[in-house]
Scaffold this motif. Structure first.
Motif, PDB file in Angstrom:
ATOM      1  N   ASP A 198     -10.332   1.770  -5.008  1.00 48.05           N
ATOM      2  CA  ASP A 198      -9.423   1.769  -6.142  1.00 48.05           C
ATOM      3  C   ASP A 198      -8.189   2.624  -5.828  1.00 48.05           C
ATOM      4  O   ASP A 198      -8.300   3.761  -5.365  1.00 48.05           O
ATOM      5  N   GLY A 199      -7.009   2.060  -6.045  1.00 44.28           N
ATOM      6  CA  GLY A 199      -5.767   2.786  -5.782  1.00 44.28           C
ATOM      7  C   GLY A 199      -5.269   2.692  -4.360  1.00 44.28           C
ATOM      8  O   GLY A 199      -4.239   3.284  -4.028  1.00 44.28           O
ATOM      9  N   GLN A 200      -5.948   1.950  -3.533  1.00 47.03           N
ATOM     10  CA  GLN A 200      -5.562   1.837  -2.125  1.00 47.03           C
ATOM     11  C   GLN A 200      -4.393   0.880  -1.957  1.00 47.03           C
ATOM     12  O   GLN A 200      -4.218  -0.061  -2.713  1.00 47.03           O
ATOM     13  N   THR A 201      -3.553   1.121  -0.940  1.00 50.37           N
ATOM     14  CA  THR A 201      -2.490   0.198  -0.562  1.00 50.37           C
ATOM     15  C   THR A 201      -2.957  -0.605   0.643  1.00 50.37           C
ATOM     16  O   THR A 201      -3.448  -0.040   1.619  1.00 50.37           O
ATOM     17  N   VAL A 202      -2.837  -1.920   0.547  1.00 50.40           N
ATOM     18  CA  VAL A 202      -3.328  -2.780   1.620  1.00 50.40           C
ATOM     19  C   VAL A 202      -2.197  -3.667   2.123  1.00 50.40           C
ATOM     20  O   VAL A 202      -1.198  -3.893   1.434  1.00 50.40           O
ATOM     21  N   SER A 203      -2.373  -4.196   3.335  1.00 51.08           N
ATOM     22  CA  SER A 203      -1.424  -5.140   3.916  1.00 51.08           C
ATOM     23  C   SER A 203      -2.224  -6.221   4.618  1.00 51.08           C
ATOM     24  O   SER A 203      -3.148  -5.920   5.380  1.00 51.08           O
ATOM     25  N   PHE A 204      -1.890  -7.467   4.349  1.00 49.27           N
ATOM     26  CA  PHE A 204      -2.634  -8.554   4.995  1.00 49.27           C
ATOM     27  C   PHE A 204      -1.716  -9.528   5.720  1.00 49.27           C
ATOM     28  O   PHE A 204      -2.090 -10.638   6.050  1.00 49.27           O
ATOM     29  N   ASP A 205      -0.455  -9.125   5.951  1.00 47.24           N
ATOM     30  CA  ASP A 205       0.421  -9.859   6.853  1.00 47.24           C
ATOM     31  C   ASP A 205       1.333  -8.844   7.529  1.00 47.24           C
ATOM     32  O   ASP A 205       1.164  -7.641   7.363  1.00 47.24           O
ATOM     33  N   ASP A 206       2.286  -9.295   8.294  1.00 43.57           N
ATOM     34  CA  ASP A 206       3.057  -8.408   9.163  1.00 43.57           C
ATOM     35  C   ASP A 206       3.820  -7.317   8.421  1.00 43.57           C
ATOM     36  O   ASP A 206       3.829  -6.167   8.841  1.00 43.57           O
ATOM     37  N   ASP A 207       4.488  -7.652   7.321  1.00 44.85           N
ATOM     38  CA  ASP A 207       5.349  -6.650   6.709  1.00 44.85           C
ATOM     39  C   ASP A 207       5.293  -6.676   5.175  1.00 44.85           C
ATOM     40  O   ASP A 207       6.282  -6.429   4.500  1.00 44.85           O
ATOM     41  N   SER A 208       4.124  -6.982   4.609  1.00 42.52           N
ATOM     42  CA  SER A 208       3.928  -6.907   3.165  1.00 42.52           C
ATOM     43  C   SER A 208       2.860  -5.879   2.853  1.00 42.52           C
ATOM     44  O   SER A 208       1.916  -5.699   3.613  1.00 42.52           O
ATOM     45  N   SER A 209       3.000  -5.206   1.735  1.00 40.90           N
ATOM     46  CA  SER A 209       1.982  -4.248   1.319  1.00 40.90           C
ATOM     47  C   SER A 209       1.834  -4.322  -0.198  1.00 40.90           C
ATOM     48  O   SER A 209       2.773  -4.647  -0.923  1.00 40.90           O
ATOM     49  N   TYR A 210       0.628  -3.998  -0.665  1.00 43.18           N
ATOM     50  CA  TYR A 210       0.288  -4.144  -2.073  1.00 43.18           C
ATOM     51  C   TYR A 210      -0.613  -2.996  -2.510  1.00 43.18           C
ATOM     52  O   TYR A 210      -1.526  -2.597  -1.778  1.00 43.18           O
ATOM     53  N   SER A 211      -0.348  -2.484  -3.683  1.00 42.56           N
ATOM     54  CA  SER A 211      -1.238  -1.473  -4.247  1.00 42.56           C
ATOM     55  C   SER A 211      -2.314  -2.181  -5.050  1.00 42.56           C
ATOM     56  O   SER A 211      -2.078  -3.229  -5.660  1.00 42.56           O
ATOM     57  N   THR A 212      -3.520  -1.626  -5.052  1.00 42.82           N
ATOM     58  CA  THR A 212      -4.643  -2.274  -5.720  1.00 42.82           C
ATOM     59  C   THR A 212      -5.252  -1.348  -6.767  1.00 42.82           C
ATOM     60  O   THR A 212      -5.254  -0.120  -6.602  1.00 42.82           O
ATOM     61  N   HIS A 213      -5.755  -1.949  -7.808  1.00 40.31           N
ATOM     62  CA  HIS A 213      -6.411  -1.177  -8.867  1.00 40.31           C
ATOM     63  C   HIS A 213      -7.585  -1.990  -9.402  1.00 40.31           C
ATOM     64  O   HIS A 213      -7.419  -3.125  -9.838  1.00 40.31           O
ATOM     65  N   TRP A 214      -8.777  -1.422  -9.363  1.00 37.60           N
ATOM     66  CA  TRP A 214      -9.976  -2.135  -9.787  1.00 37.60           C
ATOM     67  C   TRP A 214     -10.217  -1.964 -11.279  1.00 37.60           C
ATOM     68  O   TRP A 214     -10.043  -0.868 -11.829  1.00 37.60           O
ATOM     69  N   THR A 215     -10.624  -3.033 -11.952  1.00 31.65           N
ATOM     70  CA  THR A 215     -11.030  -2.986 -13.356  1.00 31.65           C
ATOM     71  C   THR A 215     -12.228  -3.895 -13.555  1.00 31.65           C
ATOM     72  O   THR A 215     -12.558  -4.732 -12.697  1.00 31.65           O
ATOM     73  N   GLU A 216     -12.891  -3.741 -14.683  1.00 33.05           N
ATOM     74  CA  GLU A 216     -13.909  -4.704 -15.072  1.00 33.05           C
ATOM     75  C   GLU A 216     -13.246  -6.048 -15.337  1.00 33.05           C
ATOM     76  O   GLU A 216     -12.060  -6.125 -15.668  1.00 33.05           O
ATOM     77  N   ASP A 217     -14.008  -7.120 -15.209  1.00 31.09           N
ATOM     78  CA  ASP A 217     -13.483  -8.444 -15.535  1.00 31.09           C
ATOM     79  C   ASP A 217     -13.581  -8.630 -17.046  1.00 31.09           C
ATOM     80  O   ASP A 217     -14.617  -9.042 -17.574  1.00 31.09           O
ATOM     81  N   ASP A 218     -12.479  -8.309 -17.732  1.00 32.13           N
ATOM     82  CA  ASP A 218     -12.481  -8.374 -19.195  1.00 32.13           C
ATOM     83  C   ASP A 218     -11.946  -9.708 -19.712  1.00 32.13           C
ATOM     84  O   ASP A 218     -11.684  -9.864 -20.908  1.00 32.13           O
ATOM     85  N   ARG A 219     -11.787 -10.685 -18.841  1.00 30.50           N
ATOM     86  CA  ARG A 219     -11.289 -11.995 -19.273  1.00 30.50           C
ATOM     87  C   ARG A 219     -12.351 -12.779 -20.034  1.00 30.50           C
ATOM     88  O   ARG A 219     -12.044 -13.607 -20.888  1.00 30.50           O
ATOM     89  N   LEU A 233      -9.494  -7.051  -9.148  1.00 35.69           N
ATOM     90  CA  LEU A 233      -8.558  -6.201  -8.419  1.00 35.69           C
ATOM     91  C   LEU A 233      -7.137  -6.609  -8.793  1.00 35.69           C
ATOM     92  O   LEU A 233      -6.704  -7.733  -8.508  1.00 35.69           O
ATOM     93  N   TRP A 234      -6.420  -5.705  -9.478  1.00 39.48           N
ATOM     94  CA  TRP A 234      -4.999  -5.922  -9.726  1.00 39.48           C
ATOM     95  C   TRP A 234      -4.242  -5.659  -8.429  1.00 39.48           C
ATOM     96  O   TRP A 234      -4.466  -4.647  -7.758  1.00 39.48           O
ATOM     97  N   VAL A 235      -3.345  -6.555  -8.092  1.00 40.69           N
ATOM     98  CA  VAL A 235      -2.598  -6.470  -6.835  1.00 40.69           C
ATOM     99  C   VAL A 235      -1.108  -6.419  -7.167  1.00 40.69           C
ATOM    100  O   VAL A 235      -0.535  -7.394  -7.664  1.00 40.69           O
ATOM    101  N   GLU A 236      -0.489  -5.275  -6.907  1.00 37.14           N
ATOM    102  CA  GLU A 236       0.931  -5.068  -7.216  1.00 37.14           C
ATOM    103  C   GLU A 236       1.741  -5.014  -5.918  1.00 37.14           C
ATOM    104  O   GLU A 236       1.462  -4.179  -5.042  1.00 37.14           O
ATOM    105  N   PRO A 237       2.724  -5.896  -5.745  1.00 32.78           N
ATOM    106  CA  PRO A 237       3.535  -5.854  -4.520  1.00 32.78           C
ATOM    107  C   PRO A 237       4.308  -4.538  -4.402  1.00 32.78           C
ATOM    108  O   PRO A 237       4.957  -4.100  -5.353  1.00 32.78           O
ATOM    109  N   VAL A 238       4.212  -3.896  -3.255  1.00 33.07           N
ATOM    110  CA  VAL A 238       5.012  -2.722  -2.934  1.00 33.07           C
ATOM    111  C   VAL A 238       6.155  -3.152  -2.021  1.00 33.07           C
ATOM    112  O   VAL A 238       7.309  -2.791  -2.203  1.00 33.07           O
ATOM    113  N   GLN A 239       5.793  -3.946  -1.024  1.00 30.49           N
ATOM    114  CA  GLN A 239       6.777  -4.544  -0.118  1.00 30.49           C
ATOM    115  C   GLN A 239       6.228  -5.910   0.234  1.00 30.49           C
ATOM    116  O   GLN A 239       5.104  -6.018   0.722  1.00 30.49           O
ATOM    117  N   HIS A 240       6.951  -6.970  -0.051  1.00 29.21           N
ATOM    118  CA  HIS A 240       6.389  -8.296   0.177  1.00 29.21           C
ATOM    119  C   HIS A 240       7.335  -9.151   1.007  1.00 29.21           C
ATOM    120  O   HIS A 240       8.021 -10.031   0.523  1.00 29.21           O
TER     121      HIS A 240
END
Length: 252
Positions: A198-219, A233-240
């Motif tokens: 929770d709260g980690q920043t991840v990158s899954f391509d060459d030059d994009s990064s995203y902050s993540t935030h875990w929550t219960e599935d309240d849908r 997992l909420w995924v917020e673009p930091v650099q995309h």
């Protein structure tokens, strides 16, 4: 933790003995025993329930296929006598492969098509049979995970089939960008199996990064077929940069 994934297969079976006989004769190694579909070759059991004719089934398949099913098949579905629902506790690629094989066994025994209840996705016989020949992750991801959007953002549904939280991105992203990010992030998690805190920043391509935030599935309520017990997992673009490059290519 494991999660239950359910598929529904309508057919013209007129009675329980009729279904038992067809499965025993045509499924190549599966038998019905009580509320269990049993794979005699691998010694695996799947939960099984049978429901009588549903007058709304054709509409459910139409919605789940995004109106891509052939009209002839939809008319055939209108004539179904019952629907067999198969439930498996999966959470891995191998578990999904076994569930696909179980579904294919019922199709060989007279099933018409497949509805993935836990993601509202519909598949023809031929499309489901093609999954049997696949050993890559992407076709299984496409078969078991759906994407949708609302005023709050865009999200996936069905990642519990891989033992993972679903993902959600904000409504500030364009729809095309949301699809790229959700599919890229989900496939990255399935293929690479990273540990994302929770709260980690991840990158899954060459030059994009995203902050993540875990929550219960309240849908959804916890007993809803779409509910993901692993959460969201909420995924917020930091650099995309991936989307920036794509937009540049489209302009050119």
């Amino acid at each position: 933790m494991e999660a239950k994934v359910t598929i529904g297969i309508p057919g013209r079976w007129q009675s329980w003995p009729d279904l038992m006989q067809e499965v025993a004769e045509k499924s190549d190694g599966y038998v019905l025993a009580g509320h269990t579909l049993y794979d005699t070759k691998r010694e695996l059991g799947f939960g099984l329930d049978v429901y009588e004719h549903d007058p709304h089934l054709m509409e459910a398949f139409t919605y789940a296929s995004r109106t891509t099913l052939p009209q002839g098949l939809l008319e055939e579905l209108r004539q179904h006598a019952c629907t067999v629902y198969v439930t498996a506790e999966v959470g891995s690629f191998e578990g999904l492969q076994r569930l696909v094989e179980a579904g294919a066994a019922l199709l060989r025994a007279g099933g018409m098509a497949v509805l993935v209840e836990t993601a509202a996705l519909a598949h023809t016989k031929d499309a489901w049979e093609e999954l049997l020949q696949e050993d890559e992750l992407l076709p299984f991801y496409a078969a078991f995970v759906a994407l949708s959007g609302d005023e709050d953002g865009y999200s996936s549904c069905g990642m519990k089939a891989f033992g993972l939280p679903d993902a959600r991105v904000p409504a500030t992203l364009a729809p095309e960008e949301a699809v790229v990010v959700l599919n890229g992030f989900n496939m990255y998690r399935i293929a690479d199996q990273p540990i994302i805190e929770d709260g980690q920043t991840v990158s899954f391509d060459d030059d994009s990064s995203y902050s993540t935030h875990w929550t219960e599935d309240d849908r959804y309520e916890t007993d809803h077929a779409f509910y993901n017990p692993f959460g969201m997992l909420w995924v917020e673009p930091v650099q995309h940069g991936i989307w920036g490059r794509m937009k540049g290519m489209l302009k050119n």
